[in-house]
Design a protein around this motif. Structure first.
Motif, PDB file in Angstrom:
ATOM      1  N   SER A 139      -6.067 -14.308  -0.551  1.00 43.83           N
ATOM      2  CA  SER A 139      -5.302 -13.052  -0.502  1.00 43.83           C
ATOM      3  C   SER A 139      -5.802 -12.081  -1.562  1.00 43.83           C
ATOM      4  O   SER A 139      -5.876 -10.870  -1.324  1.00 43.83           O
ATOM      5  N   GLY A 198      -1.647 -14.760   5.716  1.00 42.65           N
ATOM      6  CA  GLY A 198      -1.820 -16.076   6.313  1.00 42.65           C
ATOM      7  C   GLY A 198      -2.888 -16.875   5.591  1.00 42.65           C
ATOM      8  O   GLY A 198      -3.576 -17.695   6.202  1.00 42.65           O
ATOM      9  N   ASP A 226       4.694 -14.498  -2.655  1.00 39.18           N
ATOM     10  CA  ASP A 226       4.339 -15.102  -1.359  1.00 39.18           C
ATOM     11  C   ASP A 226       4.432 -14.111  -0.198  1.00 39.18           C
ATOM     12  O   ASP A 226       4.033 -14.433   0.925  1.00 39.18           O
ATOM     13  N   VAL A 227       4.928 -12.896  -0.462  1.00 34.71           N
ATOM     14  CA  VAL A 227       4.856 -11.854   0.572  1.00 34.71           C
ATOM     15  C   VAL A 227       3.398 -11.611   0.947  1.00 34.71           C
ATOM     16  O   VAL A 227       3.061 -11.418   2.123  1.00 34.71           O
ATOM     17  N   ARG A 279       6.999  -5.566   2.850  1.00 35.02           N
ATOM     18  CA  ARG A 279       6.335  -6.064   4.063  1.00 35.02           C
ATOM     19  C   ARG A 279       5.883  -4.952   4.996  1.00 35.02           C
ATOM     20  O   ARG A 279       4.740  -4.978   5.483  1.00 35.02           O
ATOM     21  N   THR A 323       0.732 -13.758   0.567  1.00 39.43           N
ATOM     22  CA  THR A 323       0.112 -14.886   1.260  1.00 39.43           C
ATOM     23  C   THR A 323       0.648 -15.025   2.683  1.00 39.43           C
ATOM     24  O   THR A 323      -0.095 -15.394   3.602  1.00 39.43           O
ATOM     25  N   THR A 324       1.922 -14.704   2.866  1.00 40.01           N
ATOM     26  CA  THR A 324       2.486 -14.765   4.218  1.00 40.01           C
ATOM     27  C   THR A 324       1.874 -13.693   5.109  1.00 40.01           C
ATOM     28  O   THR A 324       1.520 -13.947   6.274  1.00 40.01           O
ATOM     29  N   ALA A 325       1.732 -12.485   4.563  1.00 36.44           N
ATOM     30  CA  ALA A 325       1.153 -11.392   5.350  1.00 36.44           C
ATOM     31  C   ALA A 325      -0.301 -11.680   5.714  1.00 36.44           C
ATOM     32  O   ALA A 325      -0.755 -11.361   6.817  1.00 36.44           O
TER      33      ALA A 325
END
Length: 483
Positions: free
Chosen positions: A331, A325, A318-319, A263, A321-323
């Protein structure tokens, strides 16, 4: 000197130096009059051979040495026309050798579907072909019937190709133990893992690594405890296997640790068109080294890109897609400036068979590993889209096309024939020469026949299309013969 010795001497030095002897009285024969010395020698040599063979005692065999008689063959023989076509394929094939093997397999499958068997007279020729062609050997049963199985066992010396293993796994040699553990892993994953745990401390480093790798079959979340234990192993090979398997478990504790490392490395650049910008990781601490991140070398520059690859492979997808958004597809679009990171994500998505990411990545990358994660129907639709959309060089699709179940669906067959008929399609046709004949559905074969009617200077393309037409024509004859 005996009569046989006299004959041998005359043959060795010639009748001019040693005349042929007169046959012994005990034989009760008298040579014809007027023979030359050479003719007498040859006549007696023939007679000596007959006498010697007749006087040789027969070889006796004990009853247990005789092969067991062939059991009755109750299955009905294939129809006469089908038998004639098989005989033609085995003795005077009207097609090339590769097409012959495909058609023989088709014959065996049609025989199986109709409950018929190979005629006994053709079994030796068929078994000889199967020895040279593994594709034929895989489909012999049940079409060869009980007589064919008997003959197969007889020619193999009665040896069991799959000897029973001892029930005590610990007594097997290293290679056999790995094979047996993998077999048990496929049928009962938990029991196989517990067996490995039970004997773990008695195994050498090479055995631990090889046996641990069998967990790849049916890898599960409850394998994590053993894999975490293996991360502390004294052998580097064992630690590497454990890390590679944990890469496939995105909900493991190691994946959480890798996510925490990834992250802080992700940033964005660009005002209007944002892109991921990825920093390189720092020197790993003790926990990072344990998780498989490479230490600094004794000399030279550290491989910081390799460290980044290890972190990406180990972290949940999913790191990203979360980063961002955003969805996986959106992504992926932000990673166009990071080809190495994108390649590592492709590897990770394929290993985990994460279909959301697999589909997103296939929009920008044609990769066999990704395609193999899809069902056959979805894989075929994806190949058609790539062929007609021009998103991939057709040559990169050769292996995926070879791996598709046959025959192809009509849309895929049409798309491939369109590419083959294009200006530079001859090379694609050549690369698919061993696949296209059996892959085309019967209705697409008519299109190949129409393409052959047009003048074409590309001999390779014409040859492949001609093979496809010949194969389909002969296969139609086989189908009709079994009806």
């Amino acid at each position: 000197m005996t009569w046989l010795a006299e004959l041998q001497t005359a043959a060795l030095v010639g009748t001019a130096r040693h005349p042929a002897p007169f046959p012994p009285v005990e034989l009760g024969v008298r040579p014809p009059d007027g023979l030359s010395g050479e003719e007498s020698l040859l006549d007696q040599a023939a007679m000596a051979d007959a006498v010697t063979c007749a006087a040789r005692p027969s070889t006796s065999m004990d009853a247990p040495d005789f092969p067991r008689p062939a059991p009755p063959d109750d299955a009905p023989e294939a129809p006469g026309e089908a038998c004639r076509l098989l005989d033609l394929l085995l003795t005077q094939p009207p097609v090339g050798l590769e097409l012959r093997s495909l058609l023989v397999v088709d014959w065996l499958l049609l025989a199986e579907a109709s409950g018929r068997r190979v005629p006994h007279r053709l079994l030796p020729s068929l078994l000889m072909l199967a020895e040279a062609k593994s594709s034929v050997a895989e489909h012999l049963h049940p079409a060869i019937g009980t007589r064919g199985c008997w003959l197969q066992d007889l020619t193999a010396g009665g040896a069991d190709p799959h000897p029973a293993m001892t029930t005590d796994w610990a007594e097997l040699n290293s290679a056999d133990a790995t094979t047996e553990l993998e077999r048990r892993r496929r049928s009962n994953p938990a029991a196989a893992r517990e067996l490995l745990v039970k004997h773990w401390d008695t195994l050498g480093a090479r055995e631990r690594a090889a046996h641990l790798a069998t967990l790849a079959a049916n890898l599960r979340a409850d394998d994590e405890e053993l894999l975490e234990r293996a991360l502390d192993d004294t052998a580097k090979s064992v630690r590497e296997v454990a890390a590679g398997l944990l890469d496939r478990l995105p909900e493991s504790a190691r994946a959480v640790r890798m996510a925490a490392r990834l992250r802080p490395l992700l940033r964005f650049k660009g005002l209007l068109r944002k892109q991921f910008e990825i920093d390189l990781p720092p020197e790993p601490d003790g926990a990072g080294l344990r998780d498989g991140i490479a230490p600094a070398p004794r000399s030279g520059e550290p491989d910081r890109l390799g460290r980044l690859d290890a972190i990406i492979r180990g972290a949940p997808l999913d790191v990203w897609t979360t980063a961002a958004g955003r969805t996986p597809a959106a992504s992926v679009a932000l990673l166009k400036g990071e080809p190495r990171a994108l390649e590592t994500i492709v590897t990770t998505a394929a290993l985990r068979a994460d279909l959301d990411w697999v589909r997103a990545l296939l929009d920008v990358r044609t990769d066999l590993r990704l395609l193999n994660c899809l069902s056959a129907a979805e894989r075929e639709d994806t190949l058609v889209r790539h062929l007609r959309g021009g998103t991939a060089n057709p040559w990169t699709l050769v292996q995926p096309l070879r791996d598709m179940p046959r025959p192809w669906g009509r849309p895929l067959a049409d798309a491939v024939l369109e590419q083959i008929n294009a200006k530079n399609g001859g090379q694609l046709a050549t690369m698919l020469a061993d696949t296209l004949p059996a892959a085309l559905p019967p209705e697409a074969a008519e299109q190949a026949r129409r393409l052959l009617e047009h003048p074409d200077a590309d001999a390779a393309r014409r040859r492949v299309l001609r093979d496809a037409v010949q194969y389909q024509s002969f296969r139609q004859s086989l189908t009709e013969a079994f009806q």
